[in-house]
Design a protein around this motif. Sequence first.
Motif, PDB file in Angstrom:
ATOM      1  N   THR A  72      44.352  15.285 -12.622  1.00 36.03           N
ATOM      2  CA  THR A  72      44.872  15.545 -13.961  1.00 36.03           C
ATOM      3  C   THR A  72      44.482  14.364 -14.910  1.00 36.03           C
ATOM      4  O   THR A  72      44.507  14.452 -16.127  1.00 36.03           O
ATOM      5  N   ARG A  73      44.737  13.169 -14.329  1.00 33.48           N
ATOM      6  CA  ARG A  73      44.517  11.944 -15.472  1.00 33.48           C
ATOM      7  C   ARG A  73      43.070  11.920 -15.801  1.00 33.48           C
ATOM      8  O   ARG A  73      42.983  11.083 -16.925  1.00 33.48           O
ATOM      9  N   PHE A  74      42.277  12.647 -15.281  1.00 34.34           N
ATOM     10  CA  PHE A  74      40.862  12.445 -15.961  1.00 34.34           C
ATOM     11  C   PHE A  74      40.672  13.703 -17.014  1.00 34.34           C
ATOM     12  O   PHE A  74      39.639  13.394 -17.588  1.00 34.34           O
ATOM     13  N   GLY A  75      41.629  14.343 -17.340  1.00 33.75           N
ATOM     14  CA  GLY A  75      41.494  15.192 -18.511  1.00 33.75           C
ATOM     15  C   GLY A  75      40.477  16.182 -18.500  1.00 33.75           C
ATOM     16  O   GLY A  75      40.137  16.762 -17.315  1.00 33.75           O
ATOM     17  N   ASP A  76      39.753  16.300 -19.429  1.00 37.31           N
ATOM     18  CA  ASP A  76      38.572  17.451 -19.694  1.00 37.31           C
ATOM     19  C   ASP A  76      37.325  16.903 -19.155  1.00 37.31           C
ATOM     20  O   ASP A  76      36.387  17.702 -18.880  1.00 37.31           O
ATOM     21  N   ARG A  77      37.273  15.576 -18.407  1.00 41.40           N
ATOM     22  CA  ARG A  77      35.938  15.269 -17.484  1.00 41.40           C
ATOM     23  C   ARG A  77      36.017  16.042 -16.372  1.00 41.40           C
ATOM     24  O   ARG A  77      35.140  16.275 -15.540  1.00 41.40           O
ATOM     25  N   PHE A  78      37.148  16.727 -16.053  1.00 42.82           N
ATOM     26  CA  PHE A  78      37.393  17.576 -14.676  1.00 42.82           C
ATOM     27  C   PHE A  78      37.504  18.982 -14.868  1.00 42.82           C
ATOM     28  O   PHE A  78      38.551  19.297 -15.742  1.00 42.82           O
ATOM     29  N   THR A  79      36.861  19.828 -14.422  1.00 43.65           N
ATOM     30  CA  THR A  79      36.965  21.263 -14.642  1.00 43.65           C
ATOM     31  C   THR A  79      36.913  21.792 -13.122  1.00 43.65           C
ATOM     32  O   THR A  79      35.978  21.739 -12.709  1.00 43.65           O
ATOM     33  N   SER A  80      38.189  22.748 -12.742  1.00 43.83           N
ATOM     34  CA  SER A  80      38.220  23.346 -11.453  1.00 43.83           C
ATOM     35  C   SER A  80      37.696  24.878 -11.689  1.00 43.83           C
ATOM     36  O   SER A  80      38.249  25.604 -12.761  1.00 43.83           O
ATOM     37  N   VAL A  81      36.945  25.324 -10.625  1.00 41.32           N
ATOM     38  CA  VAL A  81      36.924  26.862 -10.821  1.00 41.32           C
ATOM     39  C   VAL A  81      36.816  27.434  -9.561  1.00 41.32           C
ATOM     40  O   VAL A  81      36.264  27.035  -8.328  1.00 41.32           O
TER      41      VAL A  81
END
Length: 331
Positions: free
Chosen positions: A74-83
Amino acid sequence: MDEPDVAARHIPVLLDRCLDLLAPAVQTAGAVLVDATLGMGGHTEGALSRFPDLRVIGIDRDPQAIALAGRRLTRFGDRFTSVQAVYDEIPDVLDRLALGPVQGILMDLGVSSLQLDETDRGFSYSQDAPLDMRMEAGGTGPTAADVLATYDEAALARVLREYGEEKFARRIAGAIVRARQVEPLTRTGQLVDLVRAAVPAAARVTGGHPAKRTFQALRIEVNTELETLARALPAAVDRLAVGGRIVVESYHSLEDRLVKRTFAAGAQSSAPLGLPVESPEHAPYLRLVTRGAEQADEVELARNPRSASVRLRAAERVRPTPAHLLTGRAA
């Protein structure tokens, strides 16, 4: 389970080597990496930490893995997206996210640390649990118990022989059919005892746990792993940008064979033999980055015993891929 617990439980296999192989492709601004087997997020965490401009799309079929990795990252914000998806759906996932060709794809195949460690998932032969083995926690498809209850002896022997490379497949399949006539096989402990009794005593001395190959075969069958991988590899290559890299970690020869075949096909000319001049559409579209399959060294093995069977291969896309060579569309 909180973030420190997840990080402590999950040591990513060959993390530094994977990142070194991906680096030339993903260290530029705007790069996108697809972690096609997110698990508990260890490889993704390493990539996001090392490459500050990188965006990662994390795919996993297991909703429990998606939830745990999401909290960890979560600390990486919108740099990470899970699907939540299966990795042969990479093209569909990228289309839904309005993303074109990507710079990196990572696949860490097989069963995850999460699935092995969760007793009630039934992946481990070392703990008694329900015979489930579905990679989607709480999934709706057939379980390992369903396979054992419904497949006839010949079908069971085929699964054990082809997916477990079990030389005593016929003996084990026969024992399963006889045992289920007495009572249903619903627990891993029942299956372990049955396999141990079916395998000759001399064969139990070497080669690890006698049920290892049977459990591998059932897991592959329940989750259609090899069929899915056979679709996923060309689909992944299809969505690589020119200069992009794909890194795959396999854990048994059946997976590694598919990876080797896919990479080799892309790294050699498709021109008919005897053609005097190779036309551009027949030129290789992949370059092999590793020499054969790399294995864990002593340092990695000491740090992470689960790396013992890993085989790592990497390739780089060197030109757009003709549509007729892949299962997806041409880029």
